[in-house]
Motif scaffolding. Sequence first.
Motif, PDB file in Angstrom:
ATOM      1  N   ILE A   1      34.780 -26.408 -17.562  1.00 34.46           N
ATOM      2  CA  ILE A   1      34.143 -26.306 -18.979  1.00 34.46           C
ATOM      3  C   ILE A   1      33.830 -25.037 -19.128  1.00 34.46           C
ATOM      4  CG2 ILE A   1      32.664 -27.083 -20.510  1.00 34.46           C
ATOM      5  CD1 ILE A   1      33.134 -30.138 -19.298  1.00 34.46           C
ATOM      6  N   LYS A   2      32.980 -24.270 -18.357  1.00 38.97           N
ATOM      7  CA  LYS A   2      32.444 -22.942 -18.803  1.00 38.97           C
ATOM      8  C   LYS A   2      33.608 -21.962 -18.690  1.00 38.97           C
ATOM      9  CE  LYS A   2      28.566 -21.944 -16.549  1.00 38.97           C
ATOM     10  NZ  LYS A   2      27.328 -22.009 -17.420  1.00 38.97           N
ATOM     11  N   SER A   3      34.572 -22.113 -17.651  1.00 37.80           N
ATOM     12  CA  SER A   3      35.615 -21.214 -17.800  1.00 37.80           C
ATOM     13  C   SER A   3      36.444 -21.313 -19.024  1.00 37.80           C
ATOM     14  CB  SER A   3      36.435 -21.650 -16.569  1.00 37.80           C
ATOM     15  OG  SER A   3      37.684 -20.644 -16.662  1.00 37.80           O
ATOM     16  N   PHE A   4      36.873 -22.554 -19.448  1.00 39.04           N
ATOM     17  CA  PHE A   4      37.496 -22.654 -20.574  1.00 39.04           C
ATOM     18  C   PHE A   4      36.707 -21.979 -21.901  1.00 39.04           C
ATOM     19  CE2 PHE A   4      38.408 -25.927 -23.900  1.00 39.04           C
ATOM     20  CZ  PHE A   4      39.880 -25.453 -24.148  1.00 39.04           C
ATOM     21  N   HIS A   5      35.348 -22.346 -22.140  1.00 36.62           N
ATOM     22  CA  HIS A   5      34.850 -21.597 -23.254  1.00 36.62           C
ATOM     23  C   HIS A   5      34.430 -20.446 -22.988  1.00 36.62           C
ATOM     24  CE1 HIS A   5      33.541 -25.181 -25.789  1.00 36.62           C
ATOM     25  NE2 HIS A   5      33.256 -25.659 -24.550  1.00 36.62           N
ATOM     26  N   ASP A   6      34.310 -19.898 -21.897  1.00 38.67           N
ATOM     27  CA  ASP A   6      34.603 -18.334 -21.762  1.00 38.67           C
ATOM     28  C   ASP A   6      35.730 -17.754 -22.247  1.00 38.67           C
ATOM     29  OD1 ASP A   6      32.145 -18.003 -20.200  1.00 38.67           O
ATOM     30  OD2 ASP A   6      32.939 -17.988 -18.377  1.00 38.67           O
ATOM     31  N   TYR A   7      36.906 -18.266 -21.875  1.00 41.70           N
ATOM     32  CA  TYR A   7      38.109 -18.073 -22.644  1.00 41.70           C
ATOM     33  C   TYR A   7      38.209 -18.145 -23.965  1.00 41.70           C
ATOM     34  CZ  TYR A   7      43.035 -18.306 -23.582  1.00 41.70           C
ATOM     35  OH  TYR A   7      44.315 -18.175 -24.430  1.00 41.70           O
ATOM     36  N   LEU A   8      37.800 -19.292 -24.538  1.00 46.39           N
ATOM     37  CA  LEU A   8      37.810 -19.212 -26.051  1.00 46.39           C
ATOM     38  C   LEU A   8      36.746 -18.294 -26.841  1.00 46.39           C
ATOM     39  CD1 LEU A   8      37.454 -23.269 -26.280  1.00 46.39           C
ATOM     40  CD2 LEU A   8      39.534 -21.970 -26.631  1.00 46.39           C
ATOM     41  N   PHE A   9      35.606 -17.736 -26.068  1.00 41.53           N
ATOM     42  CA  PHE A   9      34.674 -16.986 -26.657  1.00 41.53           C
ATOM     43  C   PHE A   9      35.342 -15.392 -26.678  1.00 41.53           C
ATOM     44  CE2 PHE A   9      31.095 -13.929 -26.282  1.00 41.53           C
ATOM     45  CZ  PHE A   9      30.606 -14.230 -27.448  1.00 41.53           C
ATOM     46  N   LEU A  10      35.854 -15.122 -25.546  1.00 38.96           N
ATOM     47  CA  LEU A  10      36.547 -13.805 -25.345  1.00 38.96           C
ATOM     48  C   LEU A  10      37.624 -13.549 -26.011  1.00 38.96           C
ATOM     49  CD1 LEU A  10      35.836 -13.567 -21.367  1.00 38.96           C
ATOM     50  CD2 LEU A  10      34.566 -12.259 -23.287  1.00 38.96           C
ATOM     51  N   ASN A  11      38.536 -14.657 -26.358  1.00 39.57           N
ATOM     52  CA  ASN A  11      39.513 -14.329 -27.197  1.00 39.57           C
ATOM     53  C   ASN A  11      39.557 -14.661 -28.627  1.00 39.57           C
ATOM     54  OD1 ASN A  11      42.113 -14.077 -25.340  1.00 39.57           O
ATOM     55  ND2 ASN A  11      40.707 -15.191 -24.268  1.00 39.57           N
ATOM     56  N   HIS A  12      38.111 -14.797 -29.013  1.00 38.91           N
ATOM     57  CA  HIS A  12      37.660 -15.015 -30.157  1.00 38.91           C
ATOM     58  C   HIS A  12      38.211 -16.094 -30.986  1.00 38.91           C
ATOM     59  CE1 HIS A  12      36.666 -10.705 -29.898  1.00 38.91           C
ATOM     60  NE2 HIS A  12      38.008 -10.451 -29.685  1.00 38.91           N
ATOM     61  N   MET A  13      38.323 -17.383 -30.185  1.00 44.49           N
ATOM     62  CA  MET A  13      38.660 -18.712 -30.649  1.00 44.49           C
ATOM     63  C   MET A  13      37.675 -19.571 -31.123  1.00 44.49           C
ATOM     64  SD  MET A  13      41.894 -19.674 -28.295  1.00 44.49           S
ATOM     65  CE  MET A  13      43.255 -18.224 -27.820  1.00 44.49           C
ATOM     66  N   SER A  14      36.220 -19.015 -30.604  1.00 44.21           N
ATOM     67  CA  SER A  14      35.146 -19.527 -30.963  1.00 44.21           C
ATOM     68  C   SER A  14      34.028 -18.486 -31.042  1.00 44.21           C
ATOM     69  CB  SER A  14      34.777 -20.421 -29.676  1.00 44.21           C
ATOM     70  OG  SER A  14      33.443 -21.021 -29.928  1.00 44.21           O
ATOM     71  N   ASN A  15      33.011 -18.790 -32.048  1.00 42.70           N
ATOM     72  CA  ASN A  15      31.954 -17.693 -32.396  1.00 42.70           C
ATOM     73  C   ASN A  15      31.002 -17.617 -31.302  1.00 42.70           C
ATOM     74  OD1 ASN A  15      33.373 -16.980 -34.726  1.00 42.70           O
ATOM     75  ND2 ASN A  15      32.634 -18.685 -36.043  1.00 42.70           N
TER      76      ASN A  15
END
Length: 291
Positions: free
Chosen positions: A75-89
């Motif tokens: 889950i941490k890896s997934f949200h890291d990816y979303l944040f770094l790729n600007h899919m999440s603020n």
Amino acid sequence: MEVLKEYISYLKDKKKLSKNTVSSYFIDIKKYTEYLFLKNINIGDVVENDIISYLIKLEKDNISVATISRMISSIKSFHDYLFLNHMSNNNPAKEIKKPKIEKNNLDILTEEEVEALLKFPKLNTPKQIRDKAIFEILYGTGIKVSELVEMNLDNVDLELDYIYCSSNKNQRIIPLSDITRLYLEKYIKESRPELAVEDEKALFVSSLGQRFTRQGLWKLIKKHASLANIDKNINPSMLRHSFAIHLLNEGANVAVVSKILGNANLASLQSYLNHINKNMRREIKEKHPRK
């Protein structure tokens, strides 16, 4: 879910993770996103409490601490990816901590048990020669079963006496002992041509002549453990741990053993050292003249 497909492609193509690791991430994140869908939570709107609620649900479902710890990593890896790729603020998983896993003692085979496992009274058939070579490689090099499954014929150099292990980020060259080389060469020259289908690249092949699956290989290992009357629950890491501990018991350098294993995991090395220390303490208590 499109974002999950993109994330899995990222793990495979950019991070170069193994098939088994990518599969684990996929299963974990699929379950996590299914939970969010049932709760009508958009992936971009997740907050820390949503993740905590999911983890509490896992605990209520009697999921083991080890599995929850792994899922938190996913889950941490997934949200890291979303944040770094600007899919999440924001990154709602940033402060989530993994539970401490109680370390059990390493379960290894004794040297006598290894001798029993490696003792093949007959080498009359291609399969017997293959099985003997498999055990000699696993115990003689300390590679993982998954690494053995992925190994190809061209990863072996019998002239220079080494195998090339290219699994994940742990690419390494491992020297072969004389005995390991002897049975590996016997398998490659005498047995494999009889077993492998045409154009098969895998080093070790199943009865169908194609690359072993990890599950198939472990069924084979359990079968031979039973034939050797080993009353232990053989697991995928036991021969690897036995290789490391037996080397260290004979005075091998920890750094060298670590390099052979491709082991960047300090916790695993510490487990090995703790095991050695226990052996030393036992030897002193039992055999010192002033005990």
